[in-house]
Scaffold this active site. Sequence first.
Site, PDB file in Angstrom:
ATOM      1  N   HIS A 160      38.711  33.163  30.086  1.00  0.00           N
ATOM      2  CA  HIS A 160      39.786  34.284  30.537  1.00  0.00           C
ATOM      3  C   HIS A 160      40.050  35.311  29.292  1.00  0.00           C
ATOM      4  O   HIS A 160      40.043  34.697  28.295  1.00  0.00           O
ATOM      5  CB  HIS A 160      41.062  33.685  31.503  1.00  0.00           C
ATOM      6  CG  HIS A 160      40.738  33.281  32.617  1.00  0.00           C
ATOM      7  ND1 HIS A 160      40.058  31.901  33.059  1.00  0.00           N
ATOM      8  CD2 HIS A 160      40.638  33.721  33.954  1.00  0.00           C
ATOM      9  CE1 HIS A 160      40.021  31.897  34.210  1.00  0.00           C
ATOM     10  NE2 HIS A 160      40.415  32.837  34.851  1.00  0.00           N
ATOM     11  N   LYS A 164      45.941  35.686  29.212  1.00  0.00           N
ATOM     12  CA  LYS A 164      46.204  34.643  30.134  1.00  0.00           C
ATOM     13  C   LYS A 164      47.243  33.750  29.297  1.00  0.00           C
ATOM     14  O   LYS A 164      46.823  33.164  28.316  1.00  0.00           O
ATOM     15  CB  LYS A 164      44.853  34.017  30.645  1.00  0.00           C
ATOM     16  CG  LYS A 164      45.422  32.996  31.730  1.00  0.00           C
ATOM     17  CD  LYS A 164      44.123  32.728  32.658  1.00  0.00           C
ATOM     18  CE  LYS A 164      44.472  31.800  33.540  1.00  0.00           C
ATOM     19  NZ  LYS A 164      45.354  32.169  34.606  1.00  0.00           N
TER      20      LYS A 164
END
Length: 272
Positions: A160, A164
């Site tokens: 990600h 995040k």
Amino acid sequence: MAQTAPQLKVAVAGATGRMGHMLIEAIRASGDCQLAGALDVAASPAIGNDAAAFLGLASGVPVTADLQAGLQNAQVLIDFTRPEGTMAHLKACRAGGVKMVIGTTGFTDPQKREIADAARDIAIVMAPNMSVGVNVTLKLLEMAAKALSTGYDIEIIEAHHRHKVDAPSGTALKMGEVIAEAIGRDLKECAVYAREGVTGERDPSTIGFSAIRGGDIVGDHTVLFAGTGERIEITHKSSSRTTYARGSLRAARFLAGRDKGLFDMFDVLGLR
């Protein structure tokens, strides 16, 4: 002359974030949904601005930190914020009879129980990933795990963007839960989240997780079933958050016909 069906009135939490913008854009493009509220934290510089200003458009819906004002015209709230924010929204929705689509991840077990309790009064769809493709992938993983329950080591790798804040991702954990349930294991007891130093041989009963963070990766997930002489990889890659927004609206439409209960995307997509 045929009457048009009334539009589903949807409020968005975290309205000025990346996901909030995607949701507002998807609502405006849907044809059957109407933006009815836009929530954000009180410190947001966008408070008081039109929620569609980022598109150069006027929606008539101001961004507000006042939960009562933001929810008063809504039938459903879509929430992709953080656990503490979602729990505050949950109380307001329960009190006001507003249904919820929850895409937030990182909840504690007590928070999950509180959400389940609220579902006795309002209808809720909660899923760590609202993408239709991801949820079809979960179904494929369930099937694969049952067929590959012995003789294959299972590893889950996710990547990600740098912003995040939780790891492993909620989607990766959901993948682990689906696999563990399919093969009769408890993920809490068999998950391995870190390896360093002399770890010894791999325990074949474990499910391993690896998390990558960097750049602007929207979300990549791969489950590896590694056997002797072969390996099977099931991968889903997201290139845009629009998939999450479209899935969220599908969940909101699903809730339109339900008064209470806790559901997930398998219910929404008929994958049970």
